[in-house]
Structures are given as structure tokens and as C-alpha cells.
Design an enzyme around this catalytic site. Structure first.
Site, PDB file in Angstrom:
ATOM      1  N   THR A 282     -41.489  18.186  18.393  1.00 36.31           N
ATOM      2  CA  THR A 282     -42.424  17.314  19.039  1.00 36.31           C
ATOM      3  C   THR A 282     -41.985  17.538  20.471  1.00 36.31           C
ATOM      4  OG1 THR A 282     -42.150  15.468  17.230  1.00 36.31           O
ATOM      5  CG2 THR A 282     -42.809  14.563  19.461  1.00 36.31           C
ATOM      6  N   GLN A 312     -47.058  14.946  14.708  1.00 41.36           N
ATOM      7  CA  GLN A 312     -46.756  14.686  16.024  1.00 41.36           C
ATOM      8  C   GLN A 312     -47.226  15.847  17.085  1.00 41.36           C
ATOM      9  OE1 GLN A 312     -44.593  14.684  13.442  1.00 41.36           O
ATOM     10  NE2 GLN A 312     -43.021  13.061  13.997  1.00 41.36           N
ATOM     11  N   GLN A 334     -51.315  11.328  17.199  1.00 38.17           N
ATOM     12  CA  GLN A 334     -49.904  10.728  16.904  1.00 38.17           C
ATOM     13  C   GLN A 334     -48.776  11.430  18.320  1.00 38.17           C
ATOM     14  OE1 GLN A 334     -47.878  11.058  13.255  1.00 38.17           O
ATOM     15  NE2 GLN A 334     -45.768  10.742  13.952  1.00 38.17           N
ATOM     16  N   ASP A 335     -48.264  10.491  18.864  1.00 33.77           N
ATOM     17  CA  ASP A 335     -47.318  10.810  19.943  1.00 33.77           C
ATOM     18  C   ASP A 335     -47.949  11.606  20.991  1.00 33.77           C
ATOM     19  OD1 ASP A 335     -45.535  10.171  18.427  1.00 33.77           O
ATOM     20  OD2 ASP A 335     -44.369  12.005  18.252  1.00 33.77           O
ATOM     21  N   ASP A 356     -47.425   5.597  17.389  1.00 36.52           N
ATOM     22  CA  ASP A 356     -46.401   5.872  18.506  1.00 36.52           C
ATOM     23  C   ASP A 356     -46.862   6.646  19.742  1.00 36.52           C
ATOM     24  OD1 ASP A 356     -44.911   4.750  16.501  1.00 36.52           O
ATOM     25  OD2 ASP A 356     -44.194   6.783  15.915  1.00 36.52           O
ATOM     26  N   ARG A 424     -43.189  -0.265  17.535  1.00 34.64           N
ATOM     27  CA  ARG A 424     -42.068  -0.446  16.650  1.00 34.64           C
ATOM     28  C   ARG A 424     -40.769   0.311  17.313  1.00 34.64           C
ATOM     29  NH1 ARG A 424     -43.031   4.075  12.195  1.00 34.64           N
ATOM     30  NH2 ARG A 424     -43.822   5.834  13.294  1.00 34.64           N
ATOM     31  N   TRP A 426     -38.075   2.627  17.573  1.00 40.49           N
ATOM     32  CA  TRP A 426     -37.639   3.958  17.362  1.00 40.49           C
ATOM     33  C   TRP A 426     -36.289   4.142  17.557  1.00 40.49           C
ATOM     34  CZ3 TRP A 426     -38.329   8.697  21.530  1.00 40.49           C
ATOM     35  CH2 TRP A 426     -38.123   9.956  20.573  1.00 40.49           C
TER      36      TRP A 426
END
Length: 518
Positions: A282, A312, A334-335, A356, A424, A426
Site C-alpha cells: 500500500t 489498496q 480503496q485507500d 478506507d 473504522r 484501523w
């Protein structure tokens, strides 16, 4: 007579050694008293007693300096060991994770050096920021091996006490930090000159990048190569004209005060497609990486086109201290936006993603931003944030102020098929607040999502303050120990630009408008 003299000598030596052992025992007791106040007393006692230090700190400031110096020594030792481990990598995935760690250890040493260097005029708030970054770096190193599934061999070889020693310095340093204020819409760390640059209709550029050949260079990388060789570290403006630039670029620690100026977030776009699905960590998947301090971007979009199926895939990763992003776009799934570390400010930006998609462990304020949830892959739940604070003394978190959380056009017709949450946890001390922000119908009544059963539900800090819109009702919100509906303006203002990123001291120089209070 000789016998008496020898006897006296023996008695003297015995008494001296007794005094010596008594004094070393007393010194050891004193060290123990200091170390017992830290989260990890054992490594503190071991390295303070076995290092090159032969005095006992009398004051907390002496103890803090010793603790930082020991953390630095052990980090240097760990970096040397990490370099040596390169030849032990057995495959490309291990090498990818190891390569990230090498950069992260270099950055950690830089952060620790900043806190120790008398020439940096380091305040307590600066020190807490840089120590927080140093700890985040080591956590990121560890996470890379785990996410690529290669932790079994390499991670045990990299085990050391550096993280614990940095946690100790964070705990010792944690005290009163100066408050931050805002001026003309920016934190004070933005100087008047940088404010003008951000707000001027046509700032003067040092170099122009244009794909049609009308500038100095056709690629952003070519312009950055020139900027890297400039003398001094004054503000250096690169105007990137309209176009889609397919480049992966990195603005490293040695490139300070770079500004990328586009022709509008719909016109100037930097795009790449690295992803976890494609074999990157990531950390290394970002289209654009910036770690050089004082970075500014205006009127540019950062994009990652790997798509939701590749998981990611970061559009921008920033570990740039005192950085500003004004009227920028961040597009991914994502990310998308990796606010990795340091102090960051985002104003009037558009951020798109699925899972996220605003994440990391910076001290970051996003103000007057449009946050768009996109259509994810089947079975996924949408989570806007995943904040990564691992230590309660880190001065980090995500503060979203006066912004809007909406569904993008591809999600709007499918709202009943996907649930959307504000965030959320992490990491164990995850910290995120939404202040005076409009939350549209897509936000689930529970508001927040568990990461893994009961993980971090009592240690996190999630807050909502005077939000509006159909998704803002707190009556059905989660009942976690760490969640709170903030009713006090005093508590909410801890997460303002002024207080959370001490924006008053640096944002004015960027010329980006900001609201310093609530």
C-alpha cells in the site's frame, strides 16, 4: 609496618569498591525510577544502564534528551541491520517490503535527528509531531511484510526495541503544547508569502511543464529533477499545464518547499495504476509520494486507476510536514488518500473512494472538502476513514470540518445495495472527528463500523459535533466506549486548524484560506 600498610590498603580498596558498587547501585535505582514512569520500562533500564551514559538525569528534560539519544542510537543500529538484510530477501514480495522499510528507517532517523538538533529550534509540539511520525514509520514497515504475506521470515530478523523506545520518548514529551491559530483561512504555519501563492490568480512559476512543448519540460519528473539541484530551499513553483500526466513521482525528504500548480482539478491530472493487487505494498502504490517538508499543491488532481478489484491503490501519499493541498482532487477506490504522517491541511478538495479512502496517521484537518463515496465491488462496505494512531501520546488524527459527505453519481442509484460508514478503527487509538459537516442519506444510522469484532472500541476516539443533513442523526449511533457525541465547543475546538495542527503558525504563509476555529 609493611603488614599494617598492606592491611590498610586492602581495607581502603574494599571500602572504595563498596562505595563504587553502592553509588552504581544508587544510580541504577535512580535510572529505574525514571524508567518506571515510561510505558516500556525494561528496554529503558537496559539501554540507559548499558550505554555510554554515566550520569543520572536530574530533571525530566535531561531524561527526555537521554531517551531520545538512545532511540536514535538504536534506530541507526536497526537501519544498518536492515540494509544488511537486503541480501536475505528470497523473492520479489520480500524485497518490496524490505525496500519500503529502508526508506522508513531513513525517515525515522531524520525525524529523531530533528528533535535532537539544537539548530531546528524544536518546540514540544514539533517534537511530538516528529516522534509520532518516527513511530508511524516503523509500524508502516511492519505492516508491509504482513500485507504482502511475507512476515514469517523477515520480520523476526528485524525485531528490535526501537518502537518501544520511541513510545517512551512520546510519553516523556507529552505535555502542554502551544495552541495554534488561523489567519485568513489558513493555519498560521502558512506564511504570508505562501498565502499569496495559494490565492493569487497567476503565481509566478520557476518552471513550466506542458505536454504540447510550450513549457520548459514535457514531464513533471523532468522539472522535479531540476528543482532537486537548485541551491537553497526557498519556495520553488512548478506550473503543470492542462493534461493527463501518466507518471509516478516522488518528492523526497531533500526536496523542501516545492509547489505544484495546476490549471484546475478537472484539467491537470497526474495518474498511475500501482496497487496491492499488482504486487505493491500500500505504501508504495501511490501515484504521487511527497515527503519533503512544506509541500503545496493547488488546482491538480491525483488519480489511481487500478480500480476497486485491485484493492489498496493510493492516489497520493503525503508524509510532508506543514503541507497544504488547495482545490485539489484525489480519485481512487480503496485507500485513495494516504495521509501518512506529519501536519497536513486540505482545503476545498474533492476526494473519491470506496474503502478506507482517507487513511493514515497524520495530524490532518480537511476543511470545506467534498467527500464522495463511489460504487465498490459487490459485497464491500464503504468506509470513509481508517485512522492509524498506535500510541495514545501521538498527536495525530483526522479532523473533517465544514465539509460534505455525499454519494458519487455511480453510487446514487445503488444506495440500498451498499452501506456507508464514517470510519473504522484501523489501529488501537484511532482518532477521527466530524465537525459541522453535512452528512447525506448514504451514511448508515450506526455511523461507524467495527474493524475486527471488539478491537479498539474502548481505546479509539470518534466524535461528531453539530453535523447536519439526513445522515447526521446520532440517535442510532454505535454505543462504543470510545465514541462520543461532542456537545462542548471547547472539546470540539481541540480538533480545529488552530489547535490540532497549530495552523496559525504555518498556514498563513501558504495563502490558502482557512478557518482557524469552529
Amino acid at each position: 609496618m609493611a603488614i599494617k600498610f598492606e592491611l590498610l590498603f586492602i581495607l581502603f580498596v574494599s571500602f572504595s569498591s563498596f562505595l563504587s558498587s553502592a553509588s552504581s547501585s544508587a544510580a541504577s535505582d535512580d535510572i529505574n525510577q525514571w524508567c518506571n514512569k515510561t510505558p516500556y520500562p525494561e528496554p529503558c533500564k537496559y539501554f540507559m544502564s548499558n550505554g555510554s551514559y554515566n550520569f543520572v538525569p536530574k530533571q525530566k528534560s535531561e531524561f527526555r534528551k537521554m531517551a531520545m539519544q538512545i532511540a536514535m542510537e538504536r534506530a541507526l543500529n536497526a537501519e544498518t541491520h536492515t540494509k544488511w538484510l537486503g541480501s536475505k530477501c528470497r523473492n520479489e514480495l520480500e524485497r518490496n517490503a524490505w525496500s519500503d522499510c529502508l526508506k522508513l528507517y531513513e525517515s525515522t532517523i531524520l525525524q529523531l535527528n530533528n528533535t535532537l538538533d539544537p539548530d531546528t529550534k524544536c518546540s514540544d509540539f514539533d517534537a511530538q509531531t516528529w516522534l509520532s511520525t518516527a513511530l508511524t514509520n516503523l509500524e508502516t514497515c511492519r505492516a508491509g511484510f504482513i500485507e504482502l504475506g511475507v512476515s514469517d521470515f523477515m520480520l523476526p530478523l528485524m525485531s528490535n526495541n526501537v518502537s518501544k523506545l520511541i513510545c517512551n520518548t512520546l510519553a516523556i514529551n507529552n505535555g502542554s503544547t502551544e495552541k495554534q491559530t488561523y489567519k485568513e483561512g489558513f493555519p498560521t504555519w502558512v506564511s504570508p508569502g505562501n498565502r499569496k501563492l495559494l490565492q493569487s490568480s497567476s503565481p509566478a512559476a520557476n518552471l513550466v511543464v506542458a505536454q504540447d512543448g510550450s513549457g520548459n519540460y514535457k514531464t513533471i519528473q523532468a522539472a522535479l529533477d531540476v528543482a532537486a539541484k537548485r541551491s537553497g530551499s526557498g519556495r520553488f513553483v512548478i506550473h503543470v499545464k492542462s493534461g493527463v500526466y501518466q507518471e509516478n513521482i516522488e518528492i523526497g525528504n531533500n526536496m523542501k518547499n516545492i509547489m505544484l500548480l495546476g490549471d484546475g482539478l478537472k484539467n491537470t491530472i497526474i495518474t498511475g495504476s500501482r496497487s496491492r493487487g499488482g504486487g505493491s505494498t500500500t505504501f508504495n502504490s501511490a501515484t504521487v509520494v511527497v515527503t519533503g517538508g512544506g509541500f503545496i499543491a493547488r488546482d491538480i488532481t491525483f488519480r489511481n486507476t487500478a480500480g476497486p478489484q485491485n484493492h489498496q491503490a493510493v492516489a497520493l501519499r503525503s508524509g510532508s510536514d506543514l503541507s497544504v493541498f488547495y482545490r485539489c482532487g484525489f480519485e481512487g477506490y480503496q485507500d485513495t488518500l494516504y495521509v501518512h504522517s506529519q501536519r497536513q491541511f486540505y482545503r476545498e478538495c474533492d476526494i473519491y473512494g470506496t474503502v478506507d479512502f482517507i487513511f493514515g496517521n497524520a495530524a490532518v484537518v480537511l476543511q470545506n472538502c467534498m467527500i464522495y463515496a463511489r460504487k465498490p465491488i459487490s459485497g464491500q462496505q464503504i468506509t470513509v476513514t481508517a485512522q492509524g494512531r498506535t500510541d495514545p501520546n501521538q498527536n495525530t488524527g483526522i479532523s473533517i470540518h465544514n465539509s460534505q459527505v455525499m454519494a458519487s453519481s455511480d453510487l446514487k442509484p445503488l444506495l440500498s445495495s451498499f452501506k456507508t460508514y464514517l470510519g473504522r478503527p484501523w489501529m488501537e487509538y484511532s482518532r477521527t472527528v466530524y465537525l459541522q459537516t453535512y452528512l447525506d442519506t448514504l451514511v448508515d444510522p450506526a455511523g461507524w463500523l467495527e474493524w475486527d469484532n471488539n478491537f479498539a472500541l474502548n481505546t479509539l476516539y470518534y466524535g461528531e459535533y453539530k453535523n447536519s443533513g439526513p445522515g447526521s442523526s446520532t440517535s442510532g449511533r454505535v454505543k462504543w466506549g470510545g465514541y462520543r457525541v461532542i456537545s462542548s465547543a471547547t472539546e470540539a475546538s481541540q480538533f480545529s486548524v488552530a489547535n490540532f495542527i497549530v495552523g496559525q503558525s504555518w498556514l498563513p504563509s501558504t495563502s490558502v484560506p482557512f478557518t482557524s476555529g469552529l
